[in-house]
Enzyme design. Structure first.
Site, PDB file in Angstrom:
ATOM      1  N   ASP A  55      30.111 111.004  37.398  1.00  0.00           N
ATOM      2  CA  ASP A  55      29.731 112.080  38.465  1.00  0.00           C
ATOM      3  C   ASP A  55      30.459 111.996  39.859  1.00  0.00           C
ATOM      4  O   ASP A  55      30.750 112.918  40.400  1.00  0.00           O
ATOM      5  CB  ASP A  55      28.129 112.069  38.487  1.00  0.00           C
TER       6      ASP A  55
ATOM      7  N   ARG B 288      20.646 122.202  21.938  1.00  0.00           N
ATOM      8  CA  ARG B 288      20.147 121.399  22.943  1.00  0.00           C
ATOM      9  C   ARG B 288      19.866 121.765  24.352  1.00  0.00           C
ATOM     10  O   ARG B 288      20.947 122.526  24.843  1.00  0.00           O
ATOM     11  CB  ARG B 288      21.146 120.206  23.076  1.00  0.00           C
TER      12      ARG B 288
END
Length: 250
Positions: free
Chosen positions: A164, A230
């Site tokens: 990230d 999901r």
């Protein structure tokens, strides 16, 4: 090739935390004393958000994403910027739908969103021994809806390993709130930390929060979803006030 399940979906975890050595990724960014990670690691808890709250938040995501959705298997909705997947592109939800937004979302929705964000922020601060006031919400912070439709653009390819801090720069702490259940609502789609010599997986469960420092000490990917849908929300924090964003307002 070794896979260890860090957080099984069948377990109700109060607080699980694993400390790991920090990478050097933070050194190439401005440091903020008392916030920039010196202690790195990853945690999982089922004790911050209730399953009932997770269900209410999932309904916010479902309503927003019903306005659009990607042609491929991964759709996003960002209540802050208004970004919404639509076909092979993104539109600005607020500009595109204008006043109709008032029919989709309520003040209560946004109040719940804020409350949940604050609780997650406090739990992260507590786990890493920093002040939650030194952390700022940063972008992108977004809902994701993933199913097994074939990818149509690179935006749909959510399964690649990434870091990230490298991808987004501003991220110092990343969190995910899961809004659906592994093996009940979908198959595949587990979250995988890729460590040297082994993988550590988190099995999503509605209301479960996983959080981690955003550097390459936490290289990760999401498995492809094989069936079902999901839902999750990624909520990210920075130590740099220049990269901070406000909570979304209706």
């Amino acid at each position: 090739g070794v896979t260890e399940v860090l957080a099984p979906h069948s377990e109700n975890l109060q607080h699980k935390f694993v400390e790991i050595p920090c990478s050097e990724d933070y050194d190439s960014h401005k440091r903020f004393e008392g916030c920039t990670p010196r202690k790195c690691g990853r945690g999982v808890t089922d004790a911050v958000i209730t399953r009932e709250e997770a269900e209410r938040i999932r309904r916010i995501a479902e309503r927003g994403l019903s306005l659009g959705g990607s042609d491929g298997g991964a759709s996003i909705l960002d209540l802050h910027s208004g970004a919404l997947s639509l076909g092979k592109h993104f539109v600005n939800l607020y500009r595109y739908f204008g006043d109709k937004i008032q029919d989709i979302f309520t003040e209560e929705d946004f109040a719940l969103y804020r409350d949940v964000r604050q609780r997650i922020q406090q739990r992260i601060a507590q786990a890493f021994g920093i002040s939650s006031a030194s952390m700022y919400l940063t972008k992108p912070t977004f809902f994701s809806r993933i199913n097994n439709t074939e990818a149509k653009t690179t935006h749909d390819e959510y399964w690649h390993p990434h870091v990230d801090k490298v991808t987004y720069g501003s991220f110092d702490y990343t969190s995910l709130l899961y809004l659906s259940d592994y093996t009940e609502d979908f198959g595949g789609g587990r979250f995988v930390f890729m460590d040297a010599g082994s993988n550590k997986t988190i099995e999503p469960r509605a209301g479960r929060v996983s959080f981690f420092t955003s550097g390459s000490e936490n290289l990760h990917r999401v498995e492809k979803v094989h069936w079902g849908t999901r839902y999750a929300i990624t909520i990210s924090f920075t130590c740099n006030p220049d990269h901070g964003i406000g909570d979304p307002v209706l």
